[in-house]
Design a protein around this motif. Sequence first.
Motif, PDB file in Angstrom:
ATOM      1  N   GLU A 322     -19.152   5.147 -18.115  1.00  0.00           N
ATOM      2  CA  GLU A 322     -19.484   4.774 -19.494  1.00  0.00           C
ATOM      3  C   GLU A 322     -20.413   5.812 -20.124  1.00  0.00           C
ATOM      4  O   GLU A 322     -20.362   6.056 -21.339  1.00  0.00           O
ATOM      5  CB  GLU A 322     -20.129   3.390 -19.491  1.00  0.00           C
ATOM      6  CG  GLU A 322     -19.148   2.285 -19.125  1.00  0.00           C
ATOM      7  CD  GLU A 322     -19.801   1.018 -18.609  1.00  0.00           C
ATOM      8  OE1 GLU A 322     -21.052   0.912 -18.671  1.00  0.00           O
ATOM      9  OE2 GLU A 322     -19.082   0.127 -18.129  1.00  0.00           O
ATOM     10  N   ILE A 370     -10.308   4.077 -25.183  1.00  0.00           N
ATOM     11  CA  ILE A 370     -11.310   3.152 -25.726  1.00  0.00           C
ATOM     12  C   ILE A 370     -11.611   3.590 -27.155  1.00  0.00           C
ATOM     13  O   ILE A 370     -11.316   4.716 -27.553  1.00  0.00           O
ATOM     14  CB  ILE A 370     -12.606   3.138 -24.886  1.00  0.00           C
ATOM     15  CG1 ILE A 370     -13.256   4.534 -24.797  1.00  0.00           C
ATOM     16  CG2 ILE A 370     -12.321   2.623 -23.491  1.00  0.00           C
ATOM     17  CD1 ILE A 370     -14.336   4.811 -25.761  1.00  0.00           C
ATOM     18  N   LEU A 381     -12.528  -2.231 -25.070  1.00  0.00           N
ATOM     19  CA  LEU A 381     -12.161  -1.782 -23.732  1.00  0.00           C
ATOM     20  C   LEU A 381     -11.326  -2.854 -23.022  1.00  0.00           C
ATOM     21  O   LEU A 381     -11.130  -3.957 -23.536  1.00  0.00           O
ATOM     22  CB  LEU A 381     -13.410  -1.431 -22.924  1.00  0.00           C
ATOM     23  CG  LEU A 381     -14.574  -2.420 -22.932  1.00  0.00           C
ATOM     24  CD1 LEU A 381     -14.336  -3.595 -21.981  1.00  0.00           C
ATOM     25  CD2 LEU A 381     -15.875  -1.729 -22.581  1.00  0.00           C
ATOM     26  N   HIS A 403      -6.830  -4.636 -24.810  1.00  0.00           N
ATOM     27  CA  HIS A 403      -8.217  -4.338 -25.149  1.00  0.00           C
ATOM     28  C   HIS A 403      -8.890  -5.581 -25.734  1.00  0.00           C
ATOM     29  O   HIS A 403      -8.273  -6.343 -26.482  1.00  0.00           O
ATOM     30  CB  HIS A 403      -8.289  -3.208 -26.179  1.00  0.00           C
ATOM     31  CG  HIS A 403      -8.010  -1.852 -25.611  1.00  0.00           C
ATOM     32  ND1 HIS A 403      -6.726  -1.410 -25.332  1.00  0.00           N
ATOM     33  CD2 HIS A 403      -8.835  -0.835 -25.263  1.00  0.00           C
ATOM     34  CE1 HIS A 403      -6.787  -0.182 -24.841  1.00  0.00           C
ATOM     35  NE2 HIS A 403      -8.047   0.192 -24.785  1.00  0.00           N
TER      36      HIS A 403
END
Length: 435
Positions: A322, A370, A381, A403
């Motif tokens: 991330e 993303i 996400l 997502h």
Amino acid sequence: MKPSRRDFLKKASIAGVALAAPHLWLPVTREAWGATLNKGEPIKVGLLFSLTGGLAVPEEDSTLVMQYAIDEINAAGGIAGSPIEPVIVDAKSDFNVYSEKAKELILRNKVIALFGCYTSASRKAILPTVMSQNHLLYYPTCYEGAECTQNTICTGPLANQHSKDLIPFMVEKFGKKVFFVGSNYVWPKESNKNAKIWLQNAGGELLGEEYIPLGSSEFGPVLNKIRQAKPDFIFSTVVGASDIAFHKQFKQEGFKVDEMPIASLTTGEIETKAMGNEFGAGHFLSAPYFQNLESPTNAKFVESFLKSKYGKNGTTHYNMEETYLSAYVFKAGIEKAIAQFGVEEVTPRKIRDVSGGIKVSADISPEGEIWIDEQNFNTWLVPKIGQCQADGSFKIVKTASEHVAPDPYSIYADIGKCSANGLVAPDGKVRKNVI
């Protein structure tokens, strides 16, 4: 017209205390003096993570992977022909140090953006400075939500993107009786407010809820309560060195993972490596990324990173991935701001304001495509659940079908909805910088 130093000294104010109260409103003053770009000069960013202390286990990797991403971006030409230059700080797992160093990075080093923090307590320690200077923080890990600022971009999951799936999954697989254990600060407590709702919706029963001081390694009393309560599984929001101690003592006290697994929001590959694979095997984690994720992009990322000088810890995991994504969100945002305003007119706030809708494509993002929400500046996400294997890797046992939109106020509909301009209450009133 650029402000003078005299104007800055007269008007700028810095709030330097950590604030833990939710929904606190803070006013924005002005743009941080000197935080601009000059064509052809390095683009300075601040890396504000802990390299020592109880939070170093996940945060050292955040610093390492940011350096890796910066090298990668610079090798490809940088941003508009300028290299990114990291200013690296050790926050020492001390919330006062986070606050002090955030001020230094913004005011003395004049970075254009901050990348930092792992806990919500450290994030809240620096947000008053970030907001009072109308600066920009990339927060690259999961958090509890219930926040709406105009100076942050978050690339990790919110509660509705991990525990919302994990709780019903565990109830279905192992049973309805649950015991909550967390570190004693805002993220675990707020996350558990969400988890209680998901648990109720799944028909589960909460047998107990205990919080351990952040950094503590003594879990004997808590494990005794768990032994007496006999839950079907444990839901953990314990972090850092405490998380490692908790898993080790769980096994050492004779608890059986096949009878009472731990379902965590934090215990990934790096924590498992630090504690020993035998202490992590069989337990569960909800995250958008696992090292074993099968895709050409992830295979390339894992191989290249681990072979690099930054891969010394020998694994990749959700928190560092991330963080890696945040570097590319920043790159896309600053390129968009330069195209719209011109290099010398780019400021931290302008980067944030153009970043809604930015995508990191599947050929760059190890977890798959993303994108940043256009209103709340959190990340869309695909949630996943993994079970730790005997070798310390995670087998992905569930993947969301699509997502999931980030919703920082998923259990607080009566408070309002986060928009690009502030928290919009049901009556239409807008409040800026709500933390």
